[in-house]
Enzyme design. Sequence first.
Site, PDB file in Angstrom:
ATOM      1  N   LYS A  12      15.345 -42.253 -73.192  1.00 49.71           N
ATOM      2  CA  LYS A  12      16.554 -42.968 -72.796  1.00 49.71           C
ATOM      3  C   LYS A  12      16.969 -44.004 -73.859  1.00 49.71           C
ATOM      4  O   LYS A  12      18.143 -44.352 -73.964  1.00 49.71           O
ATOM      5  CB  LYS A  12      16.349 -43.674 -71.458  1.00 49.71           C
ATOM      6  CG  LYS A  12      15.848 -42.772 -70.320  1.00 49.71           C
ATOM      7  CD  LYS A  12      16.956 -42.236 -69.495  1.00 49.71           C
ATOM      8  CE  LYS A  12      16.595 -41.515 -68.208  1.00 49.71           C
ATOM      9  NZ  LYS A  12      15.575 -40.477 -68.249  1.00 49.71           N
TER      10      LYS A  12
HETATM   11  C1  PLP Z   1      15.475 -39.198 -67.733  1.00 44.86           C
HETATM   12  C2  PLP Z   1      14.303 -38.390 -68.171  1.00 44.86           C
HETATM   13  C3  PLP Z   1      14.335 -36.972 -68.195  1.00 44.86           C
HETATM   14  C4  PLP Z   1      15.509 -36.175 -67.659  1.00 44.86           C
HETATM   15  O1  PLP Z   1      16.660 -36.302 -68.472  1.00 44.86           O
HETATM   16  P1  PLP Z   1      18.081 -35.871 -67.895  1.00 44.86           P
HETATM   17  O2  PLP Z   1      19.064 -36.268 -68.935  1.00 44.86           O
HETATM   18  O3  PLP Z   1      18.247 -36.636 -66.600  1.00 44.86           O
HETATM   19  O4  PLP Z   1      18.050 -34.404 -67.652  1.00 44.86           O
HETATM   20  C5  PLP Z   1      13.228 -36.302 -68.674  1.00 44.86           C
HETATM   21  N1  PLP Z   1      12.123 -36.969 -69.102  1.00 44.86           N
HETATM   22  C6  PLP Z   1      12.053 -38.318 -69.106  1.00 44.86           C
HETATM   23  C7  PLP Z   1      10.809 -38.979 -69.573  1.00 44.86           C
HETATM   24  C8  PLP Z   1      13.142 -39.084 -68.655  1.00 44.86           C
HETATM   25  O5  PLP Z   1      13.040 -40.441 -68.651  1.00 44.86           O
END
Ligand code: PLP
Length: 491
Positions: free
Chosen positions: A113
């Site tokens: 993120k």
């Molecule tokens: C948010 C997240 C995901 C999923 O990503 P999306 O964009 O919601 O599909 C996968 N792995 C981790 C560690 C995340 O924090």
Amino acid sequence: MKYVSTRDKNARGVSSAEAIKTGLAPDGGLFMPESIPSLTEDDFRSLAVLDYPGRAAFILSLFLDDYGIGRLDGYARESYREERFPGGAAPLRKVSDGLFSLELWHGPTCAFKDMALQIMPRLLSGALTMTGERRTAHILVATSGDTGKAALEGYRDVPGVKITVFYPRDGVSRMQKMQMTTQEGGNVNVTAVEGNFDDAQTGVKRIFSDGAMRERADRDGTFFSSANSINWGRLAPQIVYYVSAYCDLMNGGAIKYGDTVNYVVPTGNFGNIFAAFIAKKMGLPVGRLICASNSNRVLTDFIETGVYDRNREFFKTISPSMDILISSNLERLIFSVAGAETTASLMDELGRTGRYKVPADVLAAVRETFSGYSADENETRDEIGKLFREDGYLVDPHTAVGFRCAEKYFADTGDGTVTVVASTASPYKFPADVCAALGDPVGSDDPAEALNALSAATGTDIPAPLARVLTLPVRFTGSVSPDKMEDAIFG
Ligand SMILES: *Cc1c(COP(=O)(O)O)cnc(C)c1O
């Protein structure tokens, strides 16, 4: 470049700054660029010799043309600088022959993120200036763990912005809680909600849609804004690393320009993998996009059958950031293959029944690019152990879901194309589960002990930002009941 709502068949456009400032279109749809810019072979060759911030500035400038490349280059250099991403922003690691891991978790909160939430606050700040906004943007976030911390770290001390994060008091891991309650910065606020994630999420939505709240915010010289992945300002920066990985594969001699590459993406909200789809539409030579789910396999079923149905049992897994039954960004894919009119009617059906079925030609268009696989809890744990034993590669549970799904795809198809798995979190964000999967369970639930145990078991280093959290004082201890979240905002 104008942005249009996924539900507006008249395609009335707004600027990218406006789309980023408002987040969601007025009709409830998501913003999409009215056309997708394309990358030529020359572009790839020029991008290949740039560093990550340079690649980011170029690609973002194609979508966010009202910002100008100079400003975007400044944002990208600031966001992805060495101090924030030690060793580079999105390094590619070879795991075995033809199989690579795109490590997206070297940022300040150790989850992917950060790749978007480091630069998005700058995009928002710029949007406020460009649209002549005088009020302070108040970012409201309900989090199940990773997004809250990444947003706090991204928005801290950004001029013209303040942020309030709500987390479920008993619904996040101890490490995640410590990361948030020790948050530094003068414009941040963190409050526990006495309820679960849905209570926190419902409360935030209530505040967003409450006219009296909006007026009160306005009187205070503020307005509410959101940081979740329905905002185009979060999606656009994620396109960059798929192109960047391809450049790195070219530079390293694993491929030559024009060779196709598969990408496997551990998926929850469908944001990250949708960014890969946009990259493909821009001309990135993509073979298959493999959508990897945990036991909450709503997307696997959708890609198999064309039926999206969230009326099903919800599983709490060791990859919690993918415990999602409402994959909001799928709406953007439907729009891309079927247009606004179909999207509006399917989303209406989803709102009423929790389910929709796409027409056969839409399903065929989805399957032309996407394959869907899922890995259950045992497979996820087994994969963590297997990758570490056989390849000396340590992964977190989300990334393990991706690798297991890649293996299932190879077994099904015999495809030998070079494949990149998006690695979405540091294993040290989930030290207890990773230790257990390695056959070395930690005896206590103390975060410090779990970090040390994982380091001792694997001979790897604890990432500095997580080690540091253990030394910081707790700043935020307050909690509210779900119906009193307003009090935490206006204090
Ligand atoms: C948010 C997240 C995901 C999923 O990503 P999306 O964009 O919601 O599909 C996968 N792995 C981790 C560690 C995340 O924090």
